[in-house]
Enzyme design. Sequence first.
Site, PDB file in Angstrom:
ATOM      1  N   GLU A  30      12.674 -13.220   1.832  1.00  0.00           N
ATOM      2  CA  GLU A  30      13.651 -12.250   2.347  1.00  0.00           C
ATOM      3  C   GLU A  30      14.464 -12.910   3.453  1.00  0.00           C
ATOM      4  O   GLU A  30      13.931 -13.257   4.511  1.00  0.00           O
ATOM      5  CB  GLU A  30      12.942 -11.005   2.891  1.00  0.00           C
ATOM      6  CG  GLU A  30      13.921 -10.028   3.547  1.00  0.00           C
ATOM      7  CD  GLU A  30      13.229  -8.882   4.299  1.00  0.00           C
ATOM      8  OE1 GLU A  30      12.051  -8.577   4.005  1.00  0.00           O
ATOM      9  OE2 GLU A  30      13.874  -8.309   5.190  1.00  0.00           O
TER      10      GLU A  30
ATOM     11  N   ARG B 160      20.955 -11.202   9.665  1.00  0.00           N
ATOM     12  CA  ARG B 160      21.054 -11.053  11.121  1.00  0.00           C
ATOM     13  C   ARG B 160      21.696 -12.252  11.765  1.00  0.00           C
ATOM     14  O   ARG B 160      21.734 -12.347  12.987  1.00  0.00           O
ATOM     15  CB  ARG B 160      19.656 -10.884  11.727  1.00  0.00           C
ATOM     16  CG  ARG B 160      19.001  -9.640  11.287  1.00  0.00           C
ATOM     17  CD  ARG B 160      17.776  -9.397  12.129  1.00  0.00           C
ATOM     18  NE  ARG B 160      16.836  -8.647  11.345  1.00  0.00           N
ATOM     19  CZ  ARG B 160      15.560  -8.528  11.635  1.00  0.00           C
ATOM     20  NH1 ARG B 160      15.079  -9.128  12.693  1.00  0.00           N
ATOM     21  NH2 ARG B 160      14.785  -7.812  10.866  1.00  0.00           N
TER      22      ARG B 160
ATOM     23  N   THR C  50      17.588  -6.620   5.931  1.00  0.00           N
ATOM     24  CA  THR C  50      18.447  -5.975   6.931  1.00  0.00           C
ATOM     25  C   THR C  50      19.742  -5.463   6.315  1.00  0.00           C
ATOM     26  O   THR C  50      20.812  -5.543   6.922  1.00  0.00           O
ATOM     27  CB  THR C  50      18.765  -6.915   8.128  1.00  0.00           C
ATOM     28  OG1 THR C  50      17.672  -7.803   8.357  1.00  0.00           O
ATOM     29  CG2 THR C  50      18.993  -6.099   9.389  1.00  0.00           C
TER      30      THR C  50
ATOM     31  N   LYS D 244       9.280  -0.115   1.583  1.00  0.00           N
ATOM     32  CA  LYS D 244       8.811  -0.940   2.701  1.00  0.00           C
ATOM     33  C   LYS D 244       8.368   0.007   3.816  1.00  0.00           C
ATOM     34  O   LYS D 244       9.105   0.934   4.167  1.00  0.00           O
ATOM     35  CB  LYS D 244       9.973  -1.822   3.164  1.00  0.00           C
ATOM     36  CG  LYS D 244       9.864  -2.379   4.566  1.00  0.00           C
ATOM     37  CD  LYS D 244      11.033  -3.310   4.849  1.00  0.00           C
ATOM     38  CE  LYS D 244      11.275  -3.450   6.336  1.00  0.00           C
ATOM     39  NZ  LYS D 244      12.228  -4.512   6.660  1.00  0.00           N
TER      40      LYS D 244
HETATM   41  C1  3PG Z   1      11.578  -7.949  11.223  1.00  0.00           C
HETATM   42  O1  3PG Z   1      11.860  -6.922  11.781  1.00  0.00           O
HETATM   43  O2  3PG Z   1      12.117  -9.030  11.452  1.00  0.00           O
HETATM   44  C2  3PG Z   1      10.572  -7.905  10.154  1.00  0.00           C
HETATM   45  O3  3PG Z   1      10.037  -6.649  10.071  1.00  0.00           O
HETATM   46  C3  3PG Z   1       9.525  -8.935  10.400  1.00  0.00           C
HETATM   47  O4  3PG Z   1       8.771  -8.569  11.474  1.00  0.00           O
HETATM   48  P1  3PG Z   1       7.735  -9.610  12.105  1.00  0.00           P
HETATM   49  O5  3PG Z   1       8.537 -10.655  12.832  1.00  0.00           O
HETATM   50  O6  3PG Z   1       6.906  -8.763  13.040  1.00  0.00           O
HETATM   51  O7  3PG Z   1       6.925 -10.217  10.985  1.00  0.00           O
END
Ligand code: 3PG
Length: 213
Positions: free
Chosen positions: A47, A51, A74, A134
């Site tokens: 994934e 961002r 995202t 999710k």
């Molecule tokens: C995020 O918000 O980047 C994802 O949910 C991943 O979260 P994490 O960095 O806690 O694994």
Amino acid sequence: MTPQQASVETRNVCELAPVVPVLVVENAGIAAPLAAALISGGLPALEVTLRTKAAIDVIREMAAVEGGVVGAGTLLTSQDVEQAKEAGARFGVSPGATDRLIDACVANELPLLPGSATATEAMYLLERGYSMQKFFPAEANGGAPALKAIGAPIPQVTFCPTGGVSLKNIKDYLALSNTACVGGSWVAPKELVAAKDWDGITALAKEAAALPR
Ligand code: 3PG
């Protein structure tokens, strides 16, 4: 692609390995070796979060790496969906879900893994046809006990918990009957990515891929 068909697709993606790496990549130049390191360690579903400015190019680069299934994370807007699809994303992930986002994914034939955090959100998405969701942000929402509790009245929904999941708590999630896999960033830590330590990342991926489900 209907939400029902999308859920079949995202379920298949989630069943490829116990962990979907959640990637925040600033530089498209390292996308291919990073993807190759994770894939060779046994984590083919990736994934790429939208961002960073480079994210769409990162998806394009990673989508060309053999053996991977690259998705865009995202997703917030219709434009995100269109750009992700055009770059070669094979699935999409969103922190929550809106009708507009869902409609854009249906129109663009991008299988969506939509985020839910409460029983009401899970029910709403199930009504829309999403049986694969999710659970986000997983740890902040009560973690594995909360997800287990949501599963008691709503066993039709299978989840990919994400957000605060790590080697410390992953087994609690993978032990749940309503969890197919987890999402997490720990398999591609910033320091190892910055150092281009691809062997180190492959080792982390192998460790994650070997976890029992
Ligand atoms: C995020 O918000 O980047 C994802 O949910 C991943 O979260 P994490 O960095 O806690 O694994």
